[in-house]
Write a protein that holds these residues in place. Structure first.
Motif, PDB file in Angstrom:
ATOM      1  N   PRO A  64       0.812  -1.231   0.000  1.00 55.98           N
ATOM      2  CA  PRO A  64       0.000   0.000   0.000  1.00 55.98           C
ATOM      3  C   PRO A  64       0.841   1.275   0.000  1.00 55.98           C
ATOM      4  O   PRO A  64       0.307   2.363  -0.239  1.00 55.98           O
ATOM      5  CB  PRO A  64      -0.809  -0.126   1.298  1.00 55.98           C
ATOM      6  CG  PRO A  64       0.021  -0.994   2.182  1.00 55.98           C
ATOM      7  CD  PRO A  64       0.677  -1.978   1.269  1.00 55.98           C
ATOM      8  N   SER A  65       2.139   1.154   0.233  1.00 53.91           N
ATOM      9  CA  SER A  65       2.999   2.341   0.238  1.00 53.91           C
ATOM     10  C   SER A  65       3.016   3.041  -1.124  1.00 53.91           C
ATOM     11  O   SER A  65       3.388   4.216  -1.214  1.00 53.91           O
ATOM     12  CB  SER A  65       4.428   1.948   0.627  1.00 53.91           C
ATOM     13  OG  SER A  65       4.960   0.995  -0.280  1.00 53.91           O
ATOM     14  N   ALA A  66       2.583   2.342  -2.179  1.00 54.52           N
ATOM     15  CA  ALA A  66       2.566   2.955  -3.511  1.00 54.52           C
ATOM     16  C   ALA A  66       1.635   4.156  -3.571  1.00 54.52           C
ATOM     17  O   ALA A  66       1.782   5.013  -4.454  1.00 54.52           O
ATOM     18  CB  ALA A  66       2.149   1.920  -4.553  1.00 54.52           C
ATOM     19  N   TYR A  67       0.670   4.217  -2.650  1.00 52.01           N
ATOM     20  CA  TYR A  67      -0.285   5.326  -2.654  1.00 52.01           C
ATOM     21  C   TYR A  67       0.236   6.554  -1.914  1.00 52.01           C
ATOM     22  O   TYR A  67      -0.409   7.595  -1.933  1.00 52.01           O
ATOM     23  CB  TYR A  67      -1.609   4.872  -2.034  1.00 52.01           C
ATOM     24  CG  TYR A  67      -2.340   3.845  -2.875  1.00 52.01           C
ATOM     25  CD1 TYR A  67      -3.053   4.215  -4.006  1.00 52.01           C
ATOM     26  CD2 TYR A  67      -2.299   2.488  -2.529  1.00 52.01           C
ATOM     27  CE1 TYR A  67      -3.720   3.274  -4.777  1.00 52.01           C
ATOM     28  CE2 TYR A  67      -2.967   1.539  -3.294  1.00 52.01           C
ATOM     29  CZ  TYR A  67      -3.671   1.935  -4.418  1.00 52.01           C
ATOM     30  OH  TYR A  67      -4.324   1.005  -5.188  1.00 52.01           O
ATOM     31  N   ARG A  68       1.392   6.445  -1.270  1.00 48.72           N
ATOM     32  CA  ARG A  68       1.945   7.602  -0.566  1.00 48.72           C
ATOM     33  C   ARG A  68       2.535   8.599  -1.563  1.00 48.72           C
ATOM     34  O   ARG A  68       3.005   8.210  -2.635  1.00 48.72           O
ATOM     35  CB  ARG A  68       3.042   7.148   0.398  1.00 48.72           C
ATOM     36  CG  ARG A  68       2.557   6.231   1.516  1.00 48.72           C
ATOM     37  CD  ARG A  68       3.738   5.781   2.343  1.00 48.72           C
ATOM     38  NE  ARG A  68       3.370   4.742   3.301  1.00 48.72           N
ATOM     39  CZ  ARG A  68       4.253   4.053   4.027  1.00 48.72           C
ATOM     40  NH1 ARG A  68       5.560   4.304   3.892  1.00 48.72           N
ATOM     41  NH2 ARG A  68       3.833   3.129   4.865  1.00 48.72           N
ATOM     42  N   PRO A  69       2.526   9.887  -1.214  1.00 49.45           N
ATOM     43  CA  PRO A  69       3.130  10.899  -2.092  1.00 49.45           C
ATOM     44  C   PRO A  69       4.629  10.640  -2.249  1.00 49.45           C
ATOM     45  O   PRO A  69       5.305  10.212  -1.311  1.00 49.45           O
ATOM     46  CB  PRO A  69       2.873  12.215  -1.351  1.00 49.45           C
ATOM     47  CG  PRO A  69       1.747  11.923  -0.425  1.00 49.45           C
ATOM     48  CD  PRO A  69       1.893  10.486  -0.028  1.00 49.45           C
TER      49      PRO A  69
ATOM     50  N   ALA B 179      10.002   3.469  -4.647  1.00 51.23           N
ATOM     51  CA  ALA B 179      10.504   4.814  -4.382  1.00 51.23           C
ATOM     52  C   ALA B 179      10.194   5.248  -2.952  1.00 51.23           C
ATOM     53  O   ALA B 179      10.977   5.963  -2.316  1.00 51.23           O
ATOM     54  CB  ALA B 179       9.897   5.808  -5.370  1.00 51.23           C
ATOM     55  N   VAL B 180       9.062   4.809  -2.422  1.00 55.28           N
ATOM     56  CA  VAL B 180       8.676   5.137  -1.048  1.00 55.28           C
ATOM     57  C   VAL B 180       9.322   4.172  -0.052  1.00 55.28           C
ATOM     58  O   VAL B 180       9.738   4.554   1.038  1.00 55.28           O
ATOM     59  CB  VAL B 180       7.141   5.118  -0.903  1.00 55.28           C
ATOM     60  CG1 VAL B 180       6.734   5.342   0.553  1.00 55.28           C
ATOM     61  CG2 VAL B 180       6.511   6.165  -1.809  1.00 55.28           C
ATOM     62  N   GLY B 181       9.406   2.897  -0.469  1.00 56.09           N
ATOM     63  CA  GLY B 181      10.004   1.885   0.392  1.00 56.09           C
ATOM     64  C   GLY B 181       9.108   0.678   0.579  1.00 56.09           C
ATOM     65  O   GLY B 181       7.910   0.814   0.886  1.00 56.09           O
TER      66      GLY B 181
ATOM     67  N   SER C  61       9.089  -3.008   2.634  1.00 55.58           N
ATOM     68  CA  SER C  61       9.777  -3.780   3.668  1.00 55.58           C
ATOM     69  C   SER C  61      10.116  -5.169   3.145  1.00 55.58           C
ATOM     70  O   SER C  61       9.411  -5.702   2.269  1.00 55.58           O
ATOM     71  CB  SER C  61       8.906  -3.890   4.915  1.00 55.58           C
ATOM     72  OG  SER C  61       7.770  -4.703   4.651  1.00 55.58           O
ATOM     73  N   PRO C  62      11.172  -5.800   3.649  1.00 54.04           N
ATOM     74  CA  PRO C  62      11.523  -7.161   3.227  1.00 54.04           C
ATOM     75  C   PRO C  62      10.374  -8.147   3.435  1.00 54.04           C
ATOM     76  O   PRO C  62      10.196  -9.083   2.637  1.00 54.04           O
ATOM     77  CB  PRO C  62      12.728  -7.504   4.111  1.00 54.04           C
ATOM     78  CG  PRO C  62      13.338  -6.176   4.434  1.00 54.04           C
ATOM     79  CD  PRO C  62      12.183  -5.237   4.574  1.00 54.04           C
ATOM     80  N   ARG C  63       9.602  -7.942   4.510  1.00 50.96           N
ATOM     81  CA  ARG C  63       8.487  -8.851   4.796  1.00 50.96           C
ATOM     82  C   ARG C  63       7.431  -8.770   3.692  1.00 50.96           C
ATOM     83  O   ARG C  63       6.943  -9.812   3.214  1.00 50.96           O
ATOM     84  CB  ARG C  63       7.867  -8.509   6.143  1.00 50.96           C
ATOM     85  CG  ARG C  63       6.645  -9.368   6.506  1.00 50.96           C
ATOM     86  CD  ARG C  63       6.172  -9.054   7.916  1.00 50.96           C
ATOM     87  NE  ARG C  63       4.937  -9.749   8.214  1.00 50.96           N
ATOM     88  CZ  ARG C  63       3.728  -9.257   7.947  1.00 50.96           C
ATOM     89  NH1 ARG C  63       3.610  -8.066   7.359  1.00 50.96           N
ATOM     90  NH2 ARG C  63       2.642  -9.949   8.257  1.00 50.96           N
ATOM     91  N   ARG C  64       7.076  -7.568   3.281  1.00 46.08           N
ATOM     92  CA  ARG C  64       6.074  -7.412   2.231  1.00 46.08           C
ATOM     93  C   ARG C  64       6.614  -7.901   0.888  1.00 46.08           C
ATOM     94  O   ARG C  64       5.876  -8.448   0.068  1.00 46.08           O
ATOM     95  CB  ARG C  64       5.634  -5.954   2.132  1.00 46.08           C
ATOM     96  CG  ARG C  64       4.805  -5.503   3.332  1.00 46.08           C
ATOM     97  CD  ARG C  64       4.221  -4.114   3.137  1.00 46.08           C
ATOM     98  NE  ARG C  64       3.403  -3.729   4.266  1.00 46.08           N
ATOM     99  CZ  ARG C  64       2.126  -4.071   4.420  1.00 46.08           C
ATOM    100  NH1 ARG C  64       1.531  -4.807   3.493  1.00 46.08           N
ATOM    101  NH2 ARG C  64       1.439  -3.677   5.476  1.00 46.08           N
ATOM    102  N   GLU C  65       7.879  -7.719   0.673  1.00 47.29           N
ATOM    103  CA  GLU C  65       8.497  -8.231  -0.543  1.00 47.29           C
ATOM    104  C   GLU C  65       8.402  -9.745  -0.593  1.00 47.29           C
ATOM    105  O   GLU C  65       8.088 -10.335  -1.640  1.00 47.29           O
ATOM    106  CB  GLU C  65       9.954  -7.779  -0.588  1.00 47.29           C
ATOM    107  CG  GLU C  65      10.694  -8.166  -1.856  1.00 47.29           C
ATOM    108  CD  GLU C  65      12.147  -7.740  -1.813  1.00 47.29           C
ATOM    109  OE1 GLU C  65      12.992  -8.483  -2.362  1.00 47.29           O
ATOM    110  OE2 GLU C  65      12.445  -6.674  -1.235  1.00 47.29           O
TER     111      GLU C  65
END
Length: 500
Positions: free
Chosen positions: A266-271, A329-331, A333-337
């Motif tokens: 969900p970090s893809a939705y961050r600015p 680009a936002v980041g 985590s290894p766990r989500r990867e």
């Protein structure tokens, strides 16, 4: 797991596994495979209502490997390999982390139209998608290293895309609009070397374009039927129908990959940070926006009322790359990867299992036999016993003609479903026979469409006698397939057949 060598081995293994499964299914054809067995008999400027490039390639593979399932499957496998390869190469331009780039490429497993339908039966769409992937990568390559060669390759790809599927024009227009909207890419379009691209594209596409102009009525009728032209009584009703179809089918194409990526990254939705601007990621974003706008224009201006999810393959294949590029680009985590990797592996394995079950388990869960259970080998053996030993096969459909012709070496195949293409005779007029065949499971009579087609070819069935043979469907006890046929002793009646 992120090195180029590992990616290529994983991809090669996956594609080879699908190839082996298809070969294990034997000599029974899907719809698009049957069409290519007919169209791939010889080279022509045009064949049917679709552009000719796939059939040209199929003809080449038939020359190399012989006419059969192997040549059909190898070409499809190479095109699938190309889609994933160029998607991965493009991902490497949008995403710095090569592990994420690899996941972005394999996230295509989360798009059913690519992971399943493209493997199962699509042809022109698969080719157009492979060329679209290569074209997007080439545009980025030209940005990084301008050269005459790069512009030349771009022109060749644009021509090949149009020769693969007419709807490739939507991809090309979307890419052009996206590039023009970005200052760095606009310079590439305004470079004088773009003239080379245009000249090459026009020259390569011109011969087929002239053929298409001569058959414009048939092509326009086909395209009009596909997009729903004239299916609505009023303009407003047509616009509503078009937008409904656009939303429904684009959502159908993207829903699974969007849902998985949204839940896991969900970090893809961050600015994005101001300093993280990537011109290639911006190109992808603008391309997706342009693709939507182009589809809207088709509805509002040209009256398109129908879309199909597979049409979005060249247009939306870039979506997971853009999404994961933002997330990286936002980041991430290894766990989500790790979770994303596990989900992709799960769906890849699911597709493999479904591919197995399509042939061997489907008879036990489906009410009616599938096309892949067509008893082509048994029917061919019975036709040999009836006296047919080769020549021209005219079927009531591509499936009938191709599934029979597959078992007769150098058979000439004709079908009313490919009526714009009449294959040349492969033997002298004194050799071979003429077999006319149709599905007679429900009724004995020859279908009207086949009768009309035979009349247009000048084939006279006066005083001919119809015969019937049956064979049980493969791997099931649910009924038999019944084939009606007329066997003419001389192929001469079919050799000079041409549309009047």
């Amino acid at each position: 797991m992120s090195s180029p060598r590992q990616f290529l081995w994983l991809l090669l293994g996956y594609v080879l596994l699908h190839l082996l499964i298809r070969l294990a299914m034997g000599g029974t054809l899907e719809l698009d495979e049957a069409e290519q067995l007919i169209l791939g008999q010889q080279l022509a400027l045009g064949y049917n209502t679709q552009p000719p490039l796939y059939s040209w390639l199929q003809w080449l593979f038939f020359q190399l490997f012989g006419e059969g399932v192997f040549a059909l499957a190898v070409l499809k496998s190479l095109l699938l390999f190309s889609i994933y390869l160029f998607t991965w190469l493009t991902a490497g331009k949008l995403i710095r982390n090569q592990r994420i780039a690899l996941l972005a490429a394999f996230s295509l497993f989360l798009i059913p139209s690519i992971a399943w339908e493209s493997v199962r039966d699509l042809t022109h769409t698969v080719l157009a998608t492979a060329i679209a992937s290569a074209t997007f990568y080439t545009a980025i390559h030209i940005y990084q290293k301008r050269s005459w060669t790069g512009y030349g390759v771009l022109g060749m790809l644009l021509a090949c895309g149009m020769l693969a599927k007419y709807s490739f024009a939507l991809f090309a227009l979307s890419l052009l609009l996206a590039a023009l909207s970005i200052r760095e890419y606009r310079r590439l379009i305004l470079d004088r070397r773009i003239i080379v691209s245009a000249i090459i594209a026009v020259l390569l596409f011109l011969p087929h374009m002239l053929w298409a102009i001569a058959h414009l009525d048939e092509i326009r009728a086909f395209i009009g039927d596909q997009v729903g032209e004239g299916s609505q009584t009023g303009y407003l009703a047509g616009v509503v129908s078009g937008f409904t179809s656009l939303v429904k089918n684009s959502a159908e194409f993207l829903i699974l990959v969007w849902l998985v990526l949204t839940l896991l990254v969900p970090s893809a939705y961050r600015p994005l940070a101001a300093g993280s601007v990537n011109p290639h990621r911006l190109l992808a974003a603008r391309f997706l926006i342009a693709a939507v706008l182009v589809c809207v224009l088709l509805i509002v201006i040209f009256g398109t009322t129908q879309f199909q999810s597979r049409w979005f393959q060249p247009l939306l294949i870039i979506f997971p790359l853009y999404f994961l590029s933002r997330a990286e680009a936002v980041g991430i985590s290894p766990r989500r990867e790790t979770l994303l990797r596990s989900v992709i592996i799960f769906f890849a394995a699911t597709v493999i299992v479904l591919r197995f079950s399509q042939f061997w388990l489907a008879p036990y869960v489906q009410k009616n036999p599938s096309r892949m259970q067509y008893p082509s080998a048994d029917l061919a053996e019975q036709l040999k016993l009836q006296g047919f030993n080769g020549g021209t096969v005219i079927g009531d459909s591509n499936l009938t003609a191709a599934n029979i012709g597959l078992y007769f070496e150098n058979a000439r195949l004709l079908s009313p479903k490919t009526e714009l293409f009449i294959a040349d005779s492969r033997s002298s007029e004194s050799e071979g026979q003429c077999l006319i065949a149709w599905k007679a499971t429900r009724e004995d009579a020859m279908p009207r469409g086949l009768d009309h087609y035979l009349r247009s070819l000048g084939v006279d069935l006066t005083d001919s006698v119809s015969g019937y043979i049956t064979a049980p469907y493969q791997y099931t006890d649910r009924g038999e397939y019944r084939l009606g046929f007329v066997l003419l002793s001389s192929e001469r009646v079919c050799n000079n057949a041409s549309l009047k």
